[in-house]
Design a protein around this motif. Structure first.
Motif, PDB file in Angstrom:
ATOM      1  N   MET A   1       0.849  -1.203   0.000  1.00 24.93           N
ATOM      2  CA  MET A   1       0.000   0.000   0.000  1.00 24.93           C
ATOM      3  C   MET A   1       0.874   1.238   0.000  1.00 24.93           C
ATOM      4  SD  MET A   1      -2.726   1.238   2.868  1.00 24.93           S
ATOM      5  CE  MET A   1      -3.642  -0.301   2.842  1.00 24.93           C
ATOM      6  N   GLY A   2       0.584   2.171  -0.889  1.00 28.52           N
ATOM      7  CA  GLY A   2       1.387   3.378  -0.964  1.00 28.52           C
ATOM      8  C   GLY A   2       1.145   4.286   0.224  1.00 28.52           C
ATOM      9  N   ASN A   3       2.096   5.200   0.382  1.00 26.58           N
ATOM     10  CA  ASN A   3       2.021   6.136   1.503  1.00 26.58           C
ATOM     11  C   ASN A   3       0.756   6.982   1.425  1.00 26.58           C
ATOM     12  OD1 ASN A   3       2.730   7.525   3.734  1.00 26.58           O
ATOM     13  ND2 ASN A   3       4.251   8.828   2.743  1.00 26.58           N
ATOM     14  N   GLY A   4       0.435   7.478   0.205  1.00 25.28           N
ATOM     15  CA  GLY A   4      -0.756   8.302   0.026  1.00 25.28           C
ATOM     16  C   GLY A   4      -2.027   7.522   0.315  1.00 25.28           C
ATOM     17  N   ASP A   5      -2.077   6.253  -0.134  1.00 27.63           N
ATOM     18  CA  ASP A   5      -3.249   5.410   0.100  1.00 27.63           C
ATOM     19  C   ASP A   5      -3.482   5.206   1.593  1.00 27.63           C
ATOM     20  OD1 ASP A   5      -3.690   5.216  -2.545  1.00 27.63           O
ATOM     21  OD2 ASP A   5      -2.779   3.229  -2.792  1.00 27.63           O
ATOM     22  N   SER A   6      -2.406   4.939   2.335  1.00 25.00           N
ATOM     23  CA  SER A   6      -2.554   4.649   3.758  1.00 25.00           C
ATOM     24  C   SER A   6      -3.062   5.876   4.507  1.00 25.00           C
ATOM     25  CB  SER A   6      -1.226   4.169   4.353  1.00 25.00           C
ATOM     26  OG  SER A   6      -0.232   5.160   4.189  1.00 25.00           O
ATOM     27  N   LYS A   7      -2.565   7.060   4.102  1.00 23.63           N
ATOM     28  CA  LYS A   7      -3.044   8.291   4.746  1.00 23.63           C
ATOM     29  C   LYS A   7      -4.528   8.501   4.436  1.00 23.63           C
ATOM     30  CE  LYS A   7       1.186  11.056   5.138  1.00 23.63           C
ATOM     31  NZ  LYS A   7       2.127   9.979   4.790  1.00 23.63           N
ATOM     32  N   LEU A   8      -4.920   8.132   3.206  1.00 25.53           N
ATOM     33  CA  LEU A   8      -6.320   8.263   2.801  1.00 25.53           C
ATOM     34  C   LEU A   8      -7.207   7.363   3.650  1.00 25.53           C
ATOM     35  CD1 LEU A   8      -8.038   9.741   0.684  1.00 25.53           C
ATOM     36  CD2 LEU A   8      -7.784   7.744  -0.801  1.00 25.53           C
ATOM     37  N   HIS A   9      -6.736   6.140   3.891  1.00 29.89           N
ATOM     38  CA  HIS A   9      -7.506   5.194   4.716  1.00 29.89           C
ATOM     39  C   HIS A   9      -7.634   5.720   6.143  1.00 29.89           C
ATOM     40  CE1 HIS A   9      -8.330   1.739   2.122  1.00 29.89           C
ATOM     41  NE2 HIS A   9      -7.171   2.021   1.520  1.00 29.89           N
ATOM     42  N   PHE A  10      -6.543   6.270   6.646  1.00 28.07           N
ATOM     43  CA  PHE A  10      -6.557   6.816   8.014  1.00 28.07           C
ATOM     44  C   PHE A  10      -7.564   7.974   8.094  1.00 28.07           C
ATOM     45  CE2 PHE A  10      -5.059   9.730  11.311  1.00 28.07           C
ATOM     46  CZ  PHE A  10      -4.867   8.863  12.384  1.00 28.07           C
ATOM     47  N   ARG A  11      -7.523   8.851   7.094  1.00 28.30           N
ATOM     48  CA  ARG A  11      -8.426  10.010   7.081  1.00 28.30           C
ATOM     49  C   ARG A  11      -9.880   9.559   6.987  1.00 28.30           C
ATOM     50  NH1 ARG A  11     -10.200  14.011   9.134  1.00 28.30           N
ATOM     51  NH2 ARG A  11     -11.319  15.502   7.866  1.00 28.30           N
ATOM     52  N   LYS A  12     -10.122   8.505   6.162  1.00 31.84           N
ATOM     53  CA  LYS A  12     -11.492   7.991   6.028  1.00 31.84           C
ATOM     54  C   LYS A  12     -11.998   7.455   7.364  1.00 31.84           C
ATOM     55  CE  LYS A  12     -11.785   6.750   1.119  1.00 31.84           C
ATOM     56  NZ  LYS A  12     -11.702   5.627   0.150  1.00 31.84           N
ATOM     57  N   ALA A  13     -11.118   6.801   8.086  1.00 34.21           N
ATOM     58  CA  ALA A  13     -11.493   6.250   9.389  1.00 34.21           C
ATOM     59  C   ALA A  13     -11.894   7.368  10.346  1.00 34.21           C
ATOM     60  CB  ALA A  13     -10.333   5.442   9.977  1.00 34.21           C
ATOM     61  N   VAL A  14     -11.121   8.481  10.315  1.00 34.91           N
ATOM     62  CA  VAL A  14     -11.440   9.629  11.180  1.00 34.91           C
ATOM     63  C   VAL A  14     -12.812  10.193  10.811  1.00 34.91           C
ATOM     64  CG1 VAL A  14     -10.763  11.982  11.844  1.00 34.91           C
ATOM     65  CG2 VAL A  14      -9.010  10.214  11.547  1.00 34.91           C
ATOM     66  N   ILE A  15     -13.072  10.328   9.490  1.00 40.00           N
ATOM     67  CA  ILE A  15     -14.363  10.871   9.038  1.00 40.00           C
ATOM     68  C   ILE A  15     -15.502   9.939   9.452  1.00 40.00           C
ATOM     69  CG2 ILE A  15     -15.754  11.417   6.987  1.00 40.00           C
ATOM     70  CD1 ILE A  15     -13.055  12.311   5.673  1.00 40.00           C
TER      71      ILE A  15
END
Length: 771
Positions: A1-15
Motif C-alpha cells: 500500500m502506498g504512503n498516500g493510500d494509507s493516509k487516505l484510509h486513516f483520514r477515512k477512518a477519522v471521518i
C-alpha cells in the motif's frame, strides 16, 4: 500500500468516526485497526489528519465512539508492553497509538465532564493479564513506563532472545537498562537514534497525560496533587527509580558541542537533543511535590539496584524522594557540571559564528536547578562550597541582562531572580562572589575590572534602570539579594559603587518616594547594603566609601526630607513631569556609561506577534522570605516577621507611581524616623573633614590619592556598635508554588510546537497573549 493510500484510509477512518450515528462496537477490530495499522504515519500526519474541530465533534455528538477509541488505543499499548513488541509491526502500532492519544488527550482535559473519564475502570472490556482491574489512566501510565524499557524498542537488549519472541517484560530488571551513565549508574549504553526517537514519542505522551494541570484555573485552592503525576511517581510504577535516573542522567550528560564537528547541526538533526528536552520537561513536572515539604530520607544508595531495597520515607512522590536522597559528591559534581554546561551553551563564542548548536531549553534547566537546590540541601551546600556556583551564576546573569527589555520573557527574569534569592540566603554565596570576574561573556554592560559581585550589581542596576515596566515588582527581590550578600563583599569596584549610589539617588528623590506608599522600602534596602559593607567590610571598600563621600548630599537630603503637605504636593507635581521622560519609574541621572563589552548586543524587545504565557502575581517580598539573624558562630536564627520591616508590602505593582496616591505627612514622618542613617552619618562626620583637609594640604585633584588615603584609614571605635547581620531567606508558600506551576506549564506549552500539542485548546492555567 502506498504512503498516500494509507493516509487516505486513516483520514477515512477519522471521518467515519465523526459521522457514524451509532456507536461502533469495541469488538469491531476491522474498524478500529484503521487508526493504528498504517506503517508510514508520522506524528505530524496524525495532527494534520485529526483536526481539532472533529475531535470536539466526536466528543460532543458521539461520546461513546471517542471513549472506545481511547480504550482501544490504550489496550494496544498494554498489549505491546506485555508482549515486548517483538515485531516491527507491533512497534509501529504502539507508536501510532501513542501519537493518537497525544493528539486526543488535551481535548479530553479541556472538558470538565470528561476529565474523570480516564480515572474510570473499563469493566468487561479488558484488563492486564493476572492484574487488577485498573482505571484507564493507570493502565496507560504503567504501559508507557514498561514501553520505556522495552528491548530493541527503547533499550538495547542484553540477552539473546528466542526466535519466537522477545524477552519476558515482567522479568526485566530495568535498573540494568538505565539510558545513560551518571548518578547511580556507571555504564554508558551505545547511542541508538531510533531508541531515542521512540523514547521521545512516549515521553511526549507522558507529558500530555501530566498536562491536565493546564486546564484548571490558577488558584492556590487548586494546588492539589496532579493525579497523573502522583500515580506515575508512586510505588505502583516499578520503573520509577530507573526512569528518574535515566531522565536525570540523559539531561546532565548531554553535551551539544561535543556531539560533532562545527556546523554539523545545520546538516543533521540530533535525536538526543529532542530526547533531552522532553526528559527535562518530564522531570520538572514530575518533581512538583504539591503542598507538603520534601523531607530528606535515607541516603541515595551507591547503586540504583540497592536503592530499591529502601522503604521510601518522606514524600510520597518517588521522584522527589530519590532526588532528596542523592548524597555522593561525584553525583553532585556530575549534575552541577551538566547543568552548568547546558546553561552556558548559548553564551559560547567561537571563531566560527553559529558553528555550535544553541540549545533552547535553558528555562526548563533553571527550573530543574531550582528544584535540585530546593529539595536537596546537600546539593545546595555542595554547589556553594566551591566557586563552581559561579558557573551557574554567570549564565543566569547573562539571561537576566539579555531578557530585560523583552516582555515575553518576564517569567525567565523571575526564575533567574528567584534562584539568586535562594542562593543569597546562604553565607557561602556572598563569599564566592568575591572571586575576580575574568570570563568576559559579551554583555551590553560597562567594561570593568572587578569581582562577580560587581558583575551582579552592574546587571541588577541595568535591569532596574533599563528594563520594562513589568519588572518593577522584582525590584524588592533584586535589592534583597544585594542586601543578603553585602556583609561578605570585600572590595567593590568603582563602577559597582557608582551604580549602587545611582540607585539610591533615583529611589530617594521626593517625587519617587511620594509616588507610592511602598517606594521608601527600596531606600531602606540600599541603606542596609551600605551599613553592612561599612560595618563588616570597611577595609577593602575604599571605592564605595569614596562614592558615599562624593554623593553625601543624597544622604543629607534624605535626613532632611520635608514631610509637610506643601512639599509633598510639589514633589508629586514634579513627578508628573518626570514621568514623561522616564520609562522605568525612576530617575535616570547622568550615570557615566563606559564602553560595553566586546561582542555584546543590546537587549531588545520581543518581535511583534511573539506569543507569551501569562503569569500569576508574584508574592510580595515579605511573603517570599523569612528573616534570619546570623549569630557570631555563623549559624542562623529565624526571626518573627516585623510588621514595620522595610519589605512589608501587599501591592504587587507597588513601584508604579499611583496618580491618586497622596501620602499623609504623619506616614512619611513615621518611616523617615526609622531610616538607618546613623552609621553613614557618623562615617561622613569623621571622614569628610579628613578628606577635605588632605585635599587642601596636598592640593589633591587625583581621586587615586584620595582612595589610597581611605584605603589606609580606619573607623575602629568611631562607628556605632555593629548591628547583627540580617538575612532574608527564601521560603516556599502557596503563592510561589502556584507561580511556579503557571510559569513551568507556560514554558512547556510554548516550547512544544512540533507537534503543537496544546495549541488552540481551552487552556485555563494561563492565557496565551501576543506581544
Amino acid at each position: 500500500m502506498g504512503n498516500g493510500d494509507s493516509k487516505l484510509h486513516f483520514r477515512k477512518a477519522v471521518i467515519q468516526l465523526t459521522t457514524k450515528t451509532q456507536p461502533v462496537e469495541a469488538t469491531d477490530d476491522a474498524f478500529w485497526d484503521q487508526f493504528w495499522a498504517d506503517t508510514s504515519t508520522t506524528v505530524q500526519d496524525v495532527f494534520a489528519l485529526v483536526p481539532a474541530a472533529e475531535i470536539r465533534a466526536v466528543r460532543e455528538e458521539s461520546p461513546s465512539n471517542l471513549a472506545t477509541l481511547c480504550y482501544k488505543a490504550v489496550e494496544k499499548l498494554v498489549q505491546g508492553a506485555d508482549s515486548g513488541c517483538p515485531s516491527e509491526r507491533q512497534r509501529q502500532i504502539v507508536l501510532n497509538c501513542t501519537r493518537l492519544l497525544t493528539r486526543i488527550l488535551p481535548y479530553i482535559f479541556e472538558d470538565a465532564d470528561w476529565r474523570g473519564f480516564f480515572w474510570s475502570t473499563v469493566p468487561g472490556l479488558w484488563h492486564r493479564v493476572n492484574g487488577p482491574e485498573r482505571p484507564l489512566a493507570e493502565s496507560l501510565l504503567l504501559a508507557v513506563a514498561d514501553l520505556l524499557f522495552c528491548p530493541d524498542f527503547t533499550i538495547q537488549s542484553h540477552h539473546k532472545t528466542s526466535p519466537d519472541g522477545a524477552e519476558d517484560m515482567q522479568s526485566i530488571d530495568s535498573c540494568e537498562y538505565i539510558w545513560e551513565a551518571g548518578v547511580g549508574f556507571a555504564q554508558s549504553p551505545q547511542l541508538n537514534y531510533t531508541h531515542d526517537l521512540n523514547r521521545t514519542e512516549l515521553l511526549k505522551l507522558l507529558l500530555t497525560c501530566f498536562s491536565e494541570a493546564m486546564y484548571l484555573p490558577p488558584s492556590t485552592d487548586n494546588l492539589c496533587l496532579n493525579p497523573w503525576v502522583t500515580f506515575f511517581c508512586s510505588t505502583d510504577n516499578r520503573h520509577a527509580l530507573p526512569l528518574f535516573t535515566s531522565l536525570l542522567n540523559v539531561v546532565c550528560a548531554y553535551d551539544p558541542v561535543g556531539y560533532g564537528i562545527p556546523y554539523n547541526h545545520l546538516m543533521f538533526s540530533d535525536p538526543r537533543e529532542v530526547l533531552v528536552e522532553q526528559a527535562v520537561q518530564i522531570l520538572i513536572v514530575a518533581l512538583e511535590h504539591g503542598a507538603w515539604p520534601a523531607r530528606p530520607s535515607a541516603d541515595f544508595s551507591s547503586s540504583t539496584s540497592g536503592m530499591e531495597d529502601h522503604e521510601p520515607v518522606g514524600p510520597d512522590n518517588l521522584f522527589v524522594n530519590y532526588l532528596s536522597r542523592i548524597h555522593r559528591d561525584e553525583d553532585f559534581s556530575f549534575i552541577l557540571k551538566g547543568v552548568a554546561r547546558l546553561l552556558t551553551n548559548p553564551l559560547i563564542q567561537t571563531y566560527l559564528p553559529n558553528s555550535t548548536k544553541k540549545i533552547q531549553f535553558h528555562q526548563e534547566l533553571l527550573v530543574l536547578f531550582w528544584k535540585l537546590c530546593d529539595f536537596n540541601k546537600k546539593f545546595l551546600f555542595f554547589v556553594l562550597k566551591s566557586s563552581d556556583v559561579l558557573d551557574v551564576l554567570v549564565p543566569i546573569l547573562f539571561y537576566l541582562n539579555d531578557a530585560r527589555a523583552d516582555q515575553s520573557r518576564v517569567g525567565l527574569m523571575h526564575i533567574g531572580v528567584f534562584i539568586l534569592l535562594l542562593l543569597s540566603g546562604e553565607r557561602n554565596f556572598g563569599v564566592r562572589l568575591n572571586k575576580p570576574y575574568t570570563v568576559r561573556v559579551p554583555m551590553d554592560i560597562p567594561v570593568f575590572t572587578g569581582t562577580h559581585a560587581d558583575l551582579l550589581i552592574v546587571i541588577f542596576h541595568k535591569i532596574i534602570t533599563g528594563g520594562h515596566q513589568r519588572l518593577q515588582p522584582l525590584f524588592d527581590c533584586l535589592l534583597t539579594v544585594i542586601v543578603n550578600v553585602s556583609p561578605y563583599l570585600k572590595s567593590l569596584s568603582m563602577v559597582a559603587a557608582n551604580k549602587l549610589l545611582h540607585l539610591l539617588e533615583a529611589f530617594s528623590t521626593n517625587w519617587f518616594l511620594f509616588s507610592s506608599s511602598q517606594n521608601h522600602h527600596l531606600v531602606f534596602f540600599l541603606l542596609e547594603v551600605f551599613n553592612n559593607i561599612i560595618q563588616y567590610q570597611f577595609d577593602g571598600n575604599c571605592s564605595l566609601v569614596y562614592t558615599i563621600i562624593r554623593k553625601r548630599n543624597v544622604f543629607h537630603q534624605l535626613a532632611n526630607l520635608s514631610s509637610d503637605p506643601d512639599s509633598i504636593q510639589k514633589a508629586l507635581q514634579k513627578k508628573k513631569k518626570k514621568q514623561k521622560t522616564t520609562s522605568a519609574g525612576i530617575s535616570r541621572t547622568n550615570s557615566q556609561e563606559t564602553v560595553s563589552m566586546e561582542g555584546s548586543r543590546p537587549a531588545i524587545p520581543a518581535e511583534p506577534g511573539t506569543l507569551k504565557a501569562s503569569l500569576v502575581a508574584m508574592p510580595a517580598i515579605d511573603k517570599l522570605t523569612e528573616k534570619a539573624q546570623v549569630s557570631e558562630d555563623g549559624t542562623m536564627v529565624c526571626l518573627q516577621q516585623n510588621t514595620h520591616s522595610p519589605q512589608t508590602t501587599t501591592d504587587q505593582h507597588r513601584h508604579t507611581p499611583q496618580p491618586t496616591h497622596t501620602p499623609q505627612p504623619h506616614t512619611v514622618v513615621s518611616w523617615k524616623s526609622k531610616l538607618p542613617l546613623q552609621t553613614i552619618m557618623r562615617l561622613l562626620q569623621v571622614l569628610v573633614p579628613q578628606v577635605e583637609k588632605i585635599c587642601i594640604d596636598k592640593g589633591l585633584t587625583d581621586e587615586s590619592e584620595i582612595l589610597r588615603f581611605l584605603h589606609h584609614g580606619t573607623l575602629v571605635g568611631l562607628l556605632p556598635v555593629p548591628h547583627p547581620i540580617l538575612i532574608r531567606k527564601y521560603q516556599a508558600n502557596a503563592g510561589t508554588a502556584m507561580w511556579f506551576r503557571t510559569y513551568m506549564w507556560g514554558v512547556i506549552y510554548l516550547r512544544n510546537v512540533d507537534p503543537p500539542i496544546w495549541y488552540d485548546t481551552d487552556v485555563r492555567l494561563f492565557e496565551i497573549q501576543r506581544v
